[in-house]
Design a protein around this motif. Structure first.
Motif, PDB file in Angstrom:
ATOM      1  N   LEU A 116      40.851  52.263  36.556  1.00  0.00           N
ATOM      2  CA  LEU A 116      42.067  51.573  36.941  1.00  0.00           C
ATOM      3  C   LEU A 116      41.888  50.082  36.741  1.00  0.00           C
ATOM      4  O   LEU A 116      40.845  49.514  37.081  1.00  0.00           O
ATOM      5  N   GLY A 117      42.916  49.440  36.179  1.00  0.00           N
ATOM      6  CA  GLY A 117      42.913  48.000  35.996  1.00  0.00           C
ATOM      7  C   GLY A 117      44.270  47.418  36.340  1.00  0.00           C
ATOM      8  O   GLY A 117      45.307  48.002  36.010  1.00  0.00           O
ATOM      9  N   PHE A 118      44.284  46.272  37.031  1.00  0.00           N
ATOM     10  CA  PHE A 118      45.527  45.640  37.443  1.00  0.00           C
ATOM     11  C   PHE A 118      45.348  44.132  37.401  1.00  0.00           C
ATOM     12  O   PHE A 118      44.310  43.606  37.804  1.00  0.00           O
ATOM     13  N   ALA A 119      46.366  43.437  36.891  1.00  0.00           N
ATOM     14  CA  ALA A 119      46.341  41.975  36.845  1.00  0.00           C
ATOM     15  C   ALA A 119      47.719  41.457  37.202  1.00  0.00           C
ATOM     16  O   ALA A 119      48.742  42.035  36.807  1.00  0.00           O
ATOM     17  N   ALA A 120      47.751  40.354  37.984  1.00  0.00           N
ATOM     18  CA  ALA A 120      49.020  39.768  38.399  1.00  0.00           C
ATOM     19  C   ALA A 120      48.886  38.251  38.413  1.00  0.00           C
ATOM     20  O   ALA A 120      47.833  37.711  38.792  1.00  0.00           O
ATOM     21  N   ALA A 121      49.949  37.570  37.997  1.00  0.00           N
ATOM     22  CA  ALA A 121      50.006  36.106  38.026  1.00  0.00           C
ATOM     23  C   ALA A 121      51.330  35.686  38.630  1.00  0.00           C
ATOM     24  O   ALA A 121      52.366  36.317  38.390  1.00  0.00           O
ATOM     25  N   SER A 122      51.304  34.607  39.441  1.00  0.00           N
ATOM     26  CA  SER A 122      52.526  34.118  40.066  1.00  0.00           C
ATOM     27  C   SER A 122      52.531  32.598  40.041  1.00  0.00           C
ATOM     28  O   SER A 122      51.484  31.954  39.876  1.00  0.00           O
ATOM     29  N   GLY A 123      53.698  32.026  40.198  1.00  0.00           N
ATOM     30  CA  GLY A 123      53.846  30.582  40.142  1.00  0.00           C
ATOM     31  C   GLY A 123      55.000  30.231  39.241  1.00  0.00           C
ATOM     32  O   GLY A 123      56.137  30.679  39.438  1.00  0.00           O
ATOM     33  N   ASN A 124      54.733  29.424  38.217  1.00  0.00           N
ATOM     34  CA  ASN A 124      55.788  29.092  37.255  1.00  0.00           C
ATOM     35  C   ASN A 124      56.259  30.317  36.477  1.00  0.00           C
ATOM     36  O   ASN A 124      57.394  30.375  36.019  1.00  0.00           O
ATOM     37  N   SER A 125      55.354  31.289  36.308  1.00  0.00           N
ATOM     38  CA  SER A 125      55.720  32.566  35.685  1.00  0.00           C
ATOM     39  C   SER A 125      55.050  33.683  36.466  1.00  0.00           C
ATOM     40  O   SER A 125      53.946  33.523  36.997  1.00  0.00           O
ATOM     41  N   ASN A 126      55.747  34.794  36.528  1.00  0.00           N
ATOM     42  CA  ASN A 126      55.231  35.966  37.239  1.00  0.00           C
ATOM     43  C   ASN A 126      55.001  37.090  36.240  1.00  0.00           C
ATOM     44  O   ASN A 126      55.913  37.467  35.496  1.00  0.00           O
ATOM     45  N   ASN A 127      53.778  37.623  36.217  1.00  0.00           N
ATOM     46  CA  ASN A 127      53.426  38.704  35.298  1.00  0.00           C
ATOM     47  C   ASN A 127      52.612  39.750  36.041  1.00  0.00           C
ATOM     48  O   ASN A 127      51.773  39.419  36.886  1.00  0.00           O
ATOM     49  N   GLU A 128      52.844  40.996  35.711  1.00  0.00           N
ATOM     50  CA  GLU A 128      52.084  42.110  36.273  1.00  0.00           C
ATOM     51  C   GLU A 128      51.714  43.067  35.149  1.00  0.00           C
ATOM     52  O   GLU A 128      52.539  43.357  34.283  1.00  0.00           O
ATOM     53  N   SER A 129      50.479  43.543  35.180  1.00  0.00           N
ATOM     54  CA  SER A 129      50.011  44.483  34.164  1.00  0.00           C
ATOM     55  C   SER A 129      49.153  45.540  34.841  1.00  0.00           C
ATOM     56  O   SER A 129      48.320  45.220  35.701  1.00  0.00           O
ATOM     57  N   PHE A 130      49.352  46.789  34.447  1.00  0.00           N
ATOM     58  CA  PHE A 130      48.633  47.919  35.041  1.00  0.00           C
ATOM     59  C   PHE A 130      48.234  48.878  33.933  1.00  0.00           C
ATOM     60  O   PHE A 130      49.014  49.147  33.014  1.00  0.00           O
ATOM     61  N   ASN A 131      46.998  49.363  33.989  1.00  0.00           N
ATOM     62  CA  ASN A 131      46.573  50.448  33.095  1.00  0.00           C
ATOM     63  C   ASN A 131      45.628  51.366  33.845  1.00  0.00           C
ATOM     64  O   ASN A 131      44.854  50.923  34.713  1.00  0.00           O
ATOM     65  N   GLY A 132      45.693  52.637  33.531  1.00  0.00           N
ATOM     66  CA  GLY A 132      44.845  53.615  34.199  1.00  0.00           C
ATOM     67  C   GLY A 132      44.574  54.804  33.309  1.00  0.00           C
ATOM     68  O   GLY A 132      45.324  55.093  32.364  1.00  0.00           O
ATOM     69  N   ARG A 133      43.474  55.488  33.584  1.00  0.00           N
ATOM     70  CA  ARG A 133      43.076  56.658  32.810  1.00  0.00           C
ATOM     71  C   ARG A 133      42.413  57.672  33.734  1.00  0.00           C
ATOM     72  O   ARG A 133      41.675  57.312  34.659  1.00  0.00           O
TER      73      ARG A 133
END
Length: 248
Positions: free
Chosen positions: A29-46
């Protein structure tokens, strides 16, 4: 004259006990998130599962998912600024394989693959194949499996709005090598080539074991489709850093 006793024959050895059925596998499982001037979320799993029923058959299945979305600002015609949310990646793949062990190294395999990709030229792909496999290398540190055989594939082309179907040739190279007691490198290359498209996917990973169940894994995936729309790239790549849980 003394008569020698006839020696008793040793009893035959007991029949070998077949190995008990066993389910092994693991998930990452992998997850990444960024917030502030831009908001991004990414998820991957196997999730990978393998079942040995104690006979010559071995069954395996794999599930992979990728989802990513971002939030951005947009200026409207009246000059007002609004924030919108957009999905930038949404894909999952399900595969299943049954292998019959013909001898110490050879197997007869049936494989099924289903894929959904909202942002690919082919939003949906299904394939089924029959192949012969051989473990050409096997020792304490490494193994190398090869599979080759015919198959059949259906794919929905989102650009032309049609379903394409054709016979394919399928090849698989699966390699695993132990760099040390707790570090392992794996690489799997799948190729499906047919009349309408040649699909290839290579998964490279390096994992470091932390204990009997947990590991850290860095992965790099490259996917290639030979027939795509003019404004779409033929090759996509994905880099991941995941936590892996294994069970036996």
């Amino acid at each position: 004259m003394a008569v020698r006793p006839i020696p008793e024959e040793a009893p035959p050895p007991p029949p070998a006990t077949p190995p008990a059925p066993a389910l092994t596998g693991g998930g990452e499982l992998g997850f990444a998130a960024a917030s502030g001037n831009s908001n991004n979320e990414s998820f991957n799993g196997r999730l990978d599962l393998t079942y040995n029923d104690g006979s010559a058959w071995r069954h395996s299945a794999s599930l992979f998912g990728l989802h990513s979305r971002s939030e951005y600002t947009r200026t409207q015609e009246d000059g007002s600024v609004v924030r919108d949310r957009r999905t930038t990646a949404n894909r999952y793949t399900v595969t299943a394989n049954s292998a019959y062990k013909m001898d110490d190294r050879g197997t007869l395999n049936t494989s099924v693959r289903h894929e959904e990709d909202d942002f690919g030229t082919y939003s949906r792909q299904q394939s089924v194949s029959l192949s012969y496999g051989n473990r050409v290398i096997e020792n304490e540190r490494a193994h190398l499996d090869l599979q080759v055989g015919p198959g059949y594939r259906r794919a929905y082309d989102t650009v032309d709005g049609r379903t394409e179907a054709s016979f394919i040739g399928r090849g698989l190279i699966d390699m695993r090598y132990a760099l040390s007691e707790n570090t392992e490198i794996v690489n799997k290359l799948l190729v499906e080539s047919g009349e309408y498209n040649t699909f290839a996917q290579n998964d490279l990973g390096v994992s470091v074991t932390m204990n009997s169940h947990l590991a850290l894994k860095a992965g790099w995936q490259a996917r290639h489709n030979s027939d795509v729309a003019p404004d779409i790239k033929k090759t996509d790549t994905l880099t991941t850093m995941n936590v892996v849980y294994r069970f036996k």
